[in-house]
Design a protein around this motif. Structure first.
Motif, PDB file in Angstrom:
ATOM      1  N   UNK A  85     -35.555 -32.850 -17.864  1.00  0.00           N
ATOM      2  CA  UNK A  85     -34.074 -33.161 -17.408  1.00  0.00           C
ATOM      3  C   UNK A  85     -34.107 -32.859 -15.657  1.00  0.00           C
ATOM      4  N   UNK A  86     -33.193 -33.696 -14.895  1.00  0.00           N
ATOM      5  CA  UNK A  86     -33.456 -32.868 -14.024  1.00  0.00           C
ATOM      6  C   UNK A  86     -31.471 -32.517 -14.064  1.00  0.00           C
ATOM      7  N   UNK A  87     -31.101 -31.405 -12.811  1.00  0.00           N
ATOM      8  CA  UNK A  87     -30.225 -31.285 -13.087  1.00  0.00           C
ATOM      9  C   UNK A  87     -29.679 -30.027 -11.344  1.00  0.00           C
ATOM     10  N   UNK A  88     -28.956 -30.273 -11.314  1.00  0.00           N
ATOM     11  CA  UNK A  88     -28.060 -29.380  -9.897  1.00  0.00           C
ATOM     12  C   UNK A  88     -27.807 -28.267 -10.815  1.00  0.00           C
ATOM     13  N   UNK A  89     -27.711 -26.898  -9.747  1.00  0.00           N
ATOM     14  CA  UNK A  89     -27.128 -26.072  -9.756  1.00  0.00           C
ATOM     15  C   UNK A  89     -26.155 -25.313  -8.973  1.00  0.00           C
ATOM     16  N   UNK A  90     -24.866 -24.480  -9.591  1.00  0.00           N
ATOM     17  CA  UNK A  90     -24.501 -24.021  -8.649  1.00  0.00           C
ATOM     18  C   UNK A  90     -24.530 -23.651  -7.978  1.00  0.00           C
ATOM     19  N   UNK A  91     -24.294 -24.165  -6.867  1.00  0.00           N
ATOM     20  CA  UNK A  91     -24.572 -22.786  -5.425  1.00  0.00           C
ATOM     21  C   UNK A  91     -24.489 -21.686  -5.019  1.00  0.00           C
ATOM     22  N   UNK A  94     -26.366 -17.508  -6.266  1.00  0.00           N
ATOM     23  CA  UNK A  94     -27.600 -17.760  -4.968  1.00  0.00           C
ATOM     24  C   UNK A  94     -27.146 -18.788  -3.317  1.00  0.00           C
ATOM     25  N   UNK A  95     -26.578 -18.278  -3.252  1.00  0.00           N
ATOM     26  CA  UNK A  95     -26.334 -18.935  -1.898  1.00  0.00           C
ATOM     27  C   UNK A  95     -26.564 -17.565  -0.907  1.00  0.00           C
ATOM     28  N   UNK A  96     -28.010 -18.122   0.466  1.00  0.00           N
ATOM     29  CA  UNK A  96     -28.013 -16.505   1.241  1.00  0.00           C
ATOM     30  C   UNK A  96     -26.839 -16.632   2.313  1.00  0.00           C
ATOM     31  N   UNK A  97     -26.505 -17.546   2.928  1.00  0.00           N
ATOM     32  CA  UNK A  97     -25.173 -17.008   4.028  1.00  0.00           C
ATOM     33  C   UNK A  97     -24.394 -17.901   3.189  1.00  0.00           C
ATOM     34  N   UNK A  98     -23.141 -16.961   3.840  1.00  0.00           N
ATOM     35  CA  UNK A  98     -22.080 -17.850   3.643  1.00  0.00           C
ATOM     36  C   UNK A  98     -22.077 -18.890   4.881  1.00  0.00           C
ATOM     37  N   UNK A  99     -21.952 -20.710   3.404  1.00  0.00           N
ATOM     38  CA  UNK A  99     -21.775 -21.412   4.909  1.00  0.00           C
ATOM     39  C   UNK A  99     -20.188 -22.394   4.743  1.00  0.00           C
ATOM     40  N   UNK A 100     -18.919 -21.334   4.544  1.00  0.00           N
ATOM     41  CA  UNK A 100     -18.064 -22.047   5.103  1.00  0.00           C
ATOM     42  C   UNK A 100     -17.751 -22.465   3.257  1.00  0.00           C
ATOM     43  N   UNK A 101     -16.254 -23.140   3.582  1.00  0.00           N
ATOM     44  CA  UNK A 101     -15.422 -24.191   2.401  1.00  0.00           C
ATOM     45  C   UNK A 101     -15.924 -25.567   2.994  1.00  0.00           C
ATOM     46  N   UNK A 102     -16.525 -25.145   3.805  1.00  0.00           N
ATOM     47  CA  UNK A 102     -17.272 -27.507   3.731  1.00  0.00           C
ATOM     48  C   UNK A 102     -18.557 -27.117   3.590  1.00  0.00           C
ATOM     49  N   UNK A 103     -19.258 -25.842   2.815  1.00  0.00           N
ATOM     50  CA  UNK A 103     -20.789 -25.949   2.875  1.00  0.00           C
ATOM     51  C   UNK A 103     -21.089 -26.320   1.435  1.00  0.00           C
ATOM     52  N   UNK A 104     -22.186 -27.102   1.224  1.00  0.00           N
ATOM     53  CA  UNK A 104     -22.563 -27.264  -0.567  1.00  0.00           C
ATOM     54  C   UNK A 104     -22.463 -26.786  -1.719  1.00  0.00           C
TER      55      UNK A 104
END
Length: 140
Positions: A85-91, A94-104
């Motif tokens: 199965x293909x799934x999405x994982x919560x980011x 593992x987020x490398x850098x903070x992308x702000x509230x509009x990041x994926x």
């Protein structure tokens, strides 16, 4: 305020009697009409019964928690994934850098290459790239 789970106030479970607020002191209620000796006797009786009240409150709280758990479990929907199965994982993990509230919020897609019995999975990119283990665990 009495707790919903067992109907007792924390003060009454600790001290064996209900607290009186300053506004009640001037009101003509039974507790104020008694003599000091009668009040002391009532306090001793309440303190002797305090342990019994705590045990009763603990039993009521356990019943309340079972009732809430049953309510929750009746409405929750369990999702089982299969190999491939293909799934999405919560980011978030593992987020490398903070992308702000509009990041994926999600990353992927990942392919499930192993499924455990209690909802744990090993993930890999469909192209065979890096692998991840479990929900919310960062990739290596």
């Amino acid at each position: 305020m009495p707790k919903t789970s067992h109907g007792e106030t924390p003060f009454s479970l600790t001290y064996g009697t209900e607290a009186m607020i300053s506004a009640e002191i001037g009101l003509p209620i039974d507790q104020m009409r008694r003599t000091e000796v009668e009040n002391e006797e009532d306090l001793r009786i309440n303190l002797n019964l305090a342990e019994e009240r705590m045990e009763l409150a603990a039993r009521k709280e356990i019943e309340y928690k079972k009732k809430v758990e049953k309510y929750y479990n009746a409405r929750v929907r369990e999702i089982k994934f299969r190999l491939g199965d293909l799934v999405l994982k919560e980011n978030e993990a593992s987020r490398q850098e903070d992308q702000g509230k509009l990041g994926p919020k999600w990353e992927g897609p990942y392919q499930i290459i192993w499924a455990g019995d209690k909802g744990s999975y090993k993930l890999a990119y469909p192209t065979g790239g890096r692998r991840c283990q479990g929900p919310g665990i960062s990739c290596n």
